[in-house]
Write an enzyme that holds these catalytic residues in place. Structure first.
Site, PDB file in Angstrom:
ATOM      1  CB  CYS A 215      -0.911   0.000   1.225  1.00 25.98           C
ATOM      2  SG  CYS A 215      -1.966   1.463   1.348  1.00 25.98           S
ATOM      3  CB  THR A 217      -2.694   5.039   1.318  1.00 25.23           C
ATOM      4  OG1 THR A 217      -3.499   4.212   0.470  1.00 25.23           O
ATOM      5  CG2 THR A 217      -3.549   6.184   1.845  1.00 25.23           C
TER       6      THR A 217
END
Length: 377
Positions: A215, A217
């Site tokens: 991830c 993000t």
């Protein structure tokens, strides 16, 4: 004349309703927030003589569905290469009550066929909030297998950002639509949104923004929350309302699961730790004599190219694509994971997994491992 730090300087605004001047102050939370790498569990005197004496299963009665769960509360993430039919079959054969959140991109016919042949006891049907997700769900609900009572009994509503009002409303609509189905929803990382989702109909709230191994993000948005602190704070909020939480992301070794459970997590969801196995349903490739399996985040360019025709122009990829070493069958990894959790319990004198959070004292550290001879182990 004294001057306030820049981050405390006010910005002037005007409230349209009252024409009243007010100050909006950007905030910095000074409290230390912790990840799994920042702590160890302090050992305590124990009467346990063997890991065999430890029961790491849990029994829950879900707040809204009223259904009961019994098993080891570890869930394979609804990611390509992890949340697969093959993984669900392996978990069922393991016999410990582990469950799998199925990838939401399976064809409706394949999903119905799986439920008919294997039952629903250890799988979560996964959806997003898009119209196509709802249409496919409705089609399943109209199927013969669902109407016999052997269809969907656990639903995972999965979005990257669980803070939007439309998401909360979607959870509420799903609860009204499926009153006797256990609903897990997320992701969020703060107590107030856990409470909002529980009150909106979620039995289990998924906790984690940005901690996953594939991830990005936090890199792309600057948004996130250290995972251990998120689990501790969110579990406290959920349990006060008779809800549960699932720690989603950030576990890299078996000891991290113990820290998550020790911090109050009711379930732990794993992605990268379960990637690269025979059950991935992914191609094993040979690179310079070594075998690898592709693994990627579900917000990555790879996933969006595969499932959505590419990255939409209004967004950016928030996941990466990597090659992980091929690991053979997941059975060996499960033995390490479950054995690690049992061993943690023996170190603090917890006869059951339920006792682990009550017996856990975290010690802040600057170093986890001695890597003088490398980083393996």
């Amino acid at each position: 004349m004294s001057r306030r730090p820049l981050y405390l300087l006010p910005r002037v605004c005007l409230k349209a309703e009252t024409k009243q001047r007010c100050e909006v102050i950007m905030r910095i939370e000074e409290d230390v927030k912790l990840d799994f790498k920042d702590v160890l569990i302090r050992p305590k005197r124990s009467t346990l003589g063997s890991r065999k004496e430890v029961d790491i299963s849990r029994t829950y009665k879900f707040k809204w569905s009223g259904r009961e769960y019994n098993g080891v509360p570890i869930i394979a993430a609804n990611m390509d290469g992890v949340g697969t039919f093959a993984m669900a079959k392996a978990f069922k054969a393991d016999g410990n009550g582990l469950s799998v959140a199925l990838v939401k991109h399976y064809d409706i016919g394949d999903l119905i066929a799986y439920y008919e042949q294997n039952g629903n006891d250890n799988v979560w049907y996964s959806i997003g909030v898009g119209d196509k997700d709802v249409e496919k769900l409705d089609a399943f609900l109209e199927s013969k297998i669902h109407k016999t009572g052997k269809g969907i009994d656990k639903l995972c509503i999965d979005v990257a950002n669980g803070y939007s009002q439309p998401f909360t409303e979607f959870v509420r609509r799903m609860r009204d639509k499926l009153p006797d189905v256990t609903i897990m929803a997320g992701n969020v990382v703060t107590g107030e949104m856990v409470e909002e989702l529980v009150l909106s109909g979620a039995d289990v709230v998924k906790v984690g923004i940005g901690p996953g191994s594939v991830c990005t993000t936090r890199k792309m948005t600057g948004v996130g929350y250290p995972q251990l602190s998120a689990v501790i704070e969110c579990a406290d909020a959920a349990h006060g309302l008779k809800g549960l939480v699932c720690a989603d992301g950030g576990c890299t070794v078996p000891g991290d699961l113990s820290k998550a459970f020790g911090g109050g997590a009711d379930f732990v969801m794993l992605g990268g730790m379960l990637a690269g196995h025979d059950q991935s349903e992914m191609e094993v490739v040979d690179v310079d004599g070594e075998k690898y399996v592709q693994f990627y985040g579900m917000s990555s360019g790879t996933a969006m190219d595969k499932h959505a025709g590419g990255v939409a122009e209004y967004r950016a990829s928030e996941g990466k694509t990597v090659r992980v070493p091929y690991r053979g069958s997941v059975e060996t990894s499960l033995q390490d994971i479950l054995g690690g959790v049992r061993s943690s319990c023996t170190y603090v004198g917890a006869v059951t997994l339920k006792e682990l959070s009550k017996r856990t004292t975290f010690v802040r550290v600057t170093q986890q491992l001695n890597n003088v001879f490398g980083t393996e182990g």
